[in-house]
Design a protein around this motif. Structure first.
Motif, PDB file in Angstrom:
ATOM      1  N   ALA A  17      56.452  51.762 -16.090  1.00 43.33           N
ATOM      2  CA  ALA A  17      55.669  52.375 -14.354  1.00 43.33           C
ATOM      3  C   ALA A  17      54.477  53.122 -14.212  1.00 43.33           C
ATOM      4  CB  ALA A  17      56.833  52.760 -13.557  1.00 43.33           C
ATOM      5  N   HIS A  18      54.904  54.258 -14.994  1.00 44.52           N
ATOM      6  CA  HIS A  18      53.779  55.340 -14.982  1.00 44.52           C
ATOM      7  C   HIS A  18      52.244  55.316 -16.000  1.00 44.52           C
ATOM      8  CE1 HIS A  18      57.386  56.672 -13.611  1.00 44.52           C
ATOM      9  NE2 HIS A  18      56.904  57.451 -12.520  1.00 44.52           N
ATOM     10  N   ARG A  19      52.546  53.854 -16.958  1.00 40.99           N
ATOM     11  CA  ARG A  19      51.797  53.986 -17.421  1.00 40.99           C
ATOM     12  C   ARG A  19      50.226  54.283 -16.999  1.00 40.99           C
ATOM     13  NH1 ARG A  19      51.424  50.555 -22.120  1.00 40.99           N
ATOM     14  NH2 ARG A  19      53.906  49.676 -21.473  1.00 40.99           N
ATOM     15  N   GLU A  20      49.293  53.384 -15.540  1.00 39.03           N
ATOM     16  CA  GLU A  20      48.194  54.134 -15.580  1.00 39.03           C
ATOM     17  C   GLU A  20      47.823  55.172 -14.598  1.00 39.03           C
ATOM     18  OE1 GLU A  20      46.066  52.382 -16.334  1.00 39.03           O
ATOM     19  OE2 GLU A  20      47.244  51.447 -17.671  1.00 39.03           O
ATOM     20  N   MET A  21      49.085  56.672 -14.390  1.00 41.80           N
ATOM     21  CA  MET A  21      49.329  57.662 -13.601  1.00 41.80           C
ATOM     22  C   MET A  21      48.361  58.886 -14.457  1.00 41.80           C
ATOM     23  SD  MET A  21      52.513  59.794 -12.637  1.00 41.80           S
ATOM     24  CE  MET A  21      53.653  59.197 -11.031  1.00 41.80           C
ATOM     25  N   PRO A  22      47.359  59.403 -14.440  1.00 41.04           N
ATOM     26  CA  PRO A  22      47.111  60.684 -14.566  1.00 41.04           C
ATOM     27  C   PRO A  22      47.852  61.185 -14.759  1.00 41.04           C
ATOM     28  CG  PRO A  22      45.833  59.974 -12.346  1.00 41.04           C
ATOM     29  CD  PRO A  22      46.883  58.934 -12.932  1.00 41.04           C
ATOM     30  N   GLY A  23      47.707  62.402 -15.710  1.00 40.50           N
ATOM     31  CA  GLY A  23      48.968  63.863 -16.356  1.00 40.50           C
ATOM     32  C   GLY A  23      50.465  62.876 -16.372  1.00 40.50           C
ATOM     33  N   ASN A  24      50.444  61.590 -16.775  1.00 38.09           N
ATOM     34  CA  ASN A  24      51.640  61.089 -16.558  1.00 38.09           C
ATOM     35  C   ASN A  24      53.371  61.252 -17.472  1.00 38.09           C
ATOM     36  OD1 ASN A  24      50.488  59.796 -19.247  1.00 38.09           O
ATOM     37  ND2 ASN A  24      50.900  57.479 -18.161  1.00 38.09           N
ATOM     38  N   LEU A  25      52.446  62.337 -18.683  1.00 36.43           N
ATOM     39  CA  LEU A  25      53.975  62.210 -19.368  1.00 36.43           C
ATOM     40  C   LEU A  25      54.911  63.304 -19.077  1.00 36.43           C
ATOM     41  CD1 LEU A  25      54.777  62.726 -23.247  1.00 36.43           C
ATOM     42  CD2 LEU A  25      53.784  64.665 -23.171  1.00 36.43           C
ATOM     43  N   LEU A  26      54.183  64.509 -18.133  1.00 34.78           N
ATOM     44  CA  LEU A  26      55.880  64.950 -17.512  1.00 34.78           C
ATOM     45  C   LEU A  26      56.345  63.767 -16.539  1.00 34.78           C
ATOM     46  CD1 LEU A  26      54.175  68.310 -17.190  1.00 34.78           C
ATOM     47  CD2 LEU A  26      56.210  68.098 -18.525  1.00 34.78           C
ATOM     48  N   PRO A  27      55.907  62.950 -16.089  1.00 37.93           N
ATOM     49  CA  PRO A  27      56.753  62.387 -14.621  1.00 37.93           C
ATOM     50  C   PRO A  27      57.123  61.337 -15.781  1.00 37.93           C
ATOM     51  CG  PRO A  27      54.696  62.425 -14.213  1.00 37.93           C
ATOM     52  CD  PRO A  27      54.654  63.166 -15.292  1.00 37.93           C
ATOM     53  N   ILE A  28      56.980  60.726 -16.563  1.00 38.61           N
ATOM     54  CA  ILE A  28      57.770  59.763 -17.395  1.00 38.61           C
ATOM     55  C   ILE A  28      58.700  60.996 -18.430  1.00 38.61           C
ATOM     56  CG2 ILE A  28      57.307  59.150 -19.754  1.00 38.61           C
ATOM     57  CD1 ILE A  28      55.013  57.857 -19.432  1.00 38.61           C
ATOM     58  N   LEU A  29      58.537  61.818 -18.574  1.00 38.00           N
ATOM     59  CA  LEU A  29      60.154  62.573 -19.430  1.00 38.00           C
ATOM     60  C   LEU A  29      60.831  62.708 -18.345  1.00 38.00           C
ATOM     61  CD1 LEU A  29      57.905  64.977 -21.650  1.00 38.00           C
ATOM     62  CD2 LEU A  29      58.642  63.341 -22.242  1.00 38.00           C
ATOM     63  N   HIS A  30      60.456  63.579 -17.332  1.00 39.81           N
ATOM     64  CA  HIS A  30      61.132  63.951 -16.225  1.00 39.81           C
ATOM     65  C   HIS A  30      62.146  62.187 -15.365  1.00 39.81           C
ATOM     66  CE1 HIS A  30      61.390  67.749 -14.692  1.00 39.81           C
ATOM     67  NE2 HIS A  30      59.774  67.640 -15.257  1.00 39.81           N
ATOM     68  N   GLY A  31      61.530  61.344 -15.431  1.00 42.28           N
ATOM     69  CA  GLY A  31      61.884  59.675 -15.006  1.00 42.28           C
ATOM     70  C   GLY A  31      63.012  59.533 -16.033  1.00 42.28           C
ATOM     71  N   ILE A  32      62.916  59.462 -17.587  1.00 40.26           N
ATOM     72  CA  ILE A  32      63.437  59.258 -18.349  1.00 40.26           C
ATOM     73  C   ILE A  32      65.103  60.179 -18.378  1.00 40.26           C
ATOM     74  CG2 ILE A  32      64.569  59.070 -20.872  1.00 40.26           C
ATOM     75  CD1 ILE A  32      61.582  58.443 -21.564  1.00 40.26           C
ATOM     76  N   GLN A  33      64.721  61.401 -18.537  1.00 37.98           N
ATOM     77  CA  GLN A  33      66.081  62.238 -18.180  1.00 37.98           C
ATOM     78  C   GLN A  33      66.825  61.973 -16.880  1.00 37.98           C
ATOM     79  OE1 GLN A  33      65.894  66.162 -20.264  1.00 37.98           O
ATOM     80  NE2 GLN A  33      66.621  67.395 -18.584  1.00 37.98           N
ATOM     81  N   ASP A  34      65.598  61.710 -16.429  1.00 37.31           N
ATOM     82  CA  ASP A  34      67.038  61.865 -14.609  1.00 37.31           C
ATOM     83  C   ASP A  34      67.898  60.204 -15.148  1.00 37.31           C
ATOM     84  OD1 ASP A  34      65.738  63.948 -14.198  1.00 37.31           O
ATOM     85  OD2 ASP A  34      64.013  62.478 -12.464  1.00 37.31           O
ATOM     86  N   THR A  35      67.209  59.159 -15.804  1.00 39.33           N
ATOM     87  CA  THR A  35      68.289  58.082 -15.855  1.00 39.33           C
ATOM     88  C   THR A  35      68.868  58.067 -16.726  1.00 39.33           C
ATOM     89  OG1 THR A  35      65.327  57.094 -14.885  1.00 39.33           O
ATOM     90  CG2 THR A  35      67.826  55.838 -15.951  1.00 39.33           C
ATOM     91  N   LEU A  36      68.522  58.320 -18.449  1.00 33.65           N
ATOM     92  CA  LEU A  36      69.579  58.795 -18.963  1.00 33.65           C
ATOM     93  C   LEU A  36      70.632  60.123 -19.503  1.00 33.65           C
ATOM     94  CD1 LEU A  36      66.819  56.989 -21.891  1.00 33.65           C
ATOM     95  CD2 LEU A  36      69.348  55.508 -20.640  1.00 33.65           C
ATOM     96  N   GLY A  37      70.175  60.977 -18.726  1.00 33.99           N
ATOM     97  CA  GLY A  37      70.783  62.374 -18.683  1.00 33.99           C
ATOM     98  C   GLY A  37      69.364  63.223 -20.122  1.00 33.99           C
ATOM     99  N   TYR A  38      69.116  62.502 -20.867  1.00 33.51           N
ATOM    100  CA  TYR A  38      68.138  63.193 -21.602  1.00 33.51           C
ATOM    101  C   TYR A  38      67.481  62.558 -21.894  1.00 33.51           C
ATOM    102  CZ  TYR A  38      70.684  60.238 -25.668  1.00 33.51           C
ATOM    103  OH  TYR A  38      71.412  58.935 -25.899  1.00 33.51           O
TER     104      TYR A  38
END
Length: 158
Positions: A17-38
């Motif tokens: 979902a975030h692969r092509e987004m510029p500066g995507n590392l932080l949104p990816i990390l937030h997405g994972i933590q928001d979904t899994l809790g960590y």
């Protein structure tokens, strides 16, 4: 702790979902933590490969930001304010009491899996210092005795 194989499809979906987004590392990390809790440590190679980063680069970001966790959180997350107003109203005593009561340090989870303890640097509740949150609920003028009462209340909601 959940097996990463069961979590991997969720991680890969967030990466896609975030692969092509510029500066995507932080949104990816937030997405994972928001979904899994960590952020599962086993997800780091998948993140690195997808973003063409080294595992060290991804790990460096995860470990730099105190917000990110690499272990599952407890059922309830307690955040203790460490800003100046709370410090001036004895939050250090509250912090010490909380750590002793839960037998954990910041960024850890109690042995029973009930509570995680996190520092925070202002809850915007300065007039009622010292302040904490438990989950999304803010509490002010928290003494060690009030802290113990709140713990008992949250334990009782199970």
């Amino acid at each position: 702790m959940q097996d990463y194989q069961t979590q991997q499809p969720t991680v890969l979906k967030i990466l896609d979902a975030h692969r092509e987004m510029p500066g995507n590392l932080l949104p990816i990390l937030h997405g994972i933590q928001d979904t899994l809790g960590y952020i599962p440590p086993d997800a780091v190679p998948d993140i690195a490969k997808t973003l063409n980063l080294s595992k060290a680069e991804v790990h460096g970001v995860v470990s730099f930001y105190h917000y990110f966790r690499v272990t599952p959180p407890g059922k309830h997350t307690i955040r203790i304010c460490r800003a100046e107003s709370c410090q001036s109203m004895n939050s250090k005593t509250l912090e010490t009491h909380a750590k002793q009561t839960l037998n954990i340090e910041f960024h850890e989870t109690s042995a029973d899996g009930m509570f995680s303890l996190e520092p925070v640097y202002c809850l915007g509740n300065c007039a009622c210092s010292p302040a904490i949150t438990i989950d999304n609920e803010v509490f002010g003028r928290v003494s060690p005795e009030k802290f113990d009462q709140l713990l008992a209340t949250f334990k009782g909601t199970e």
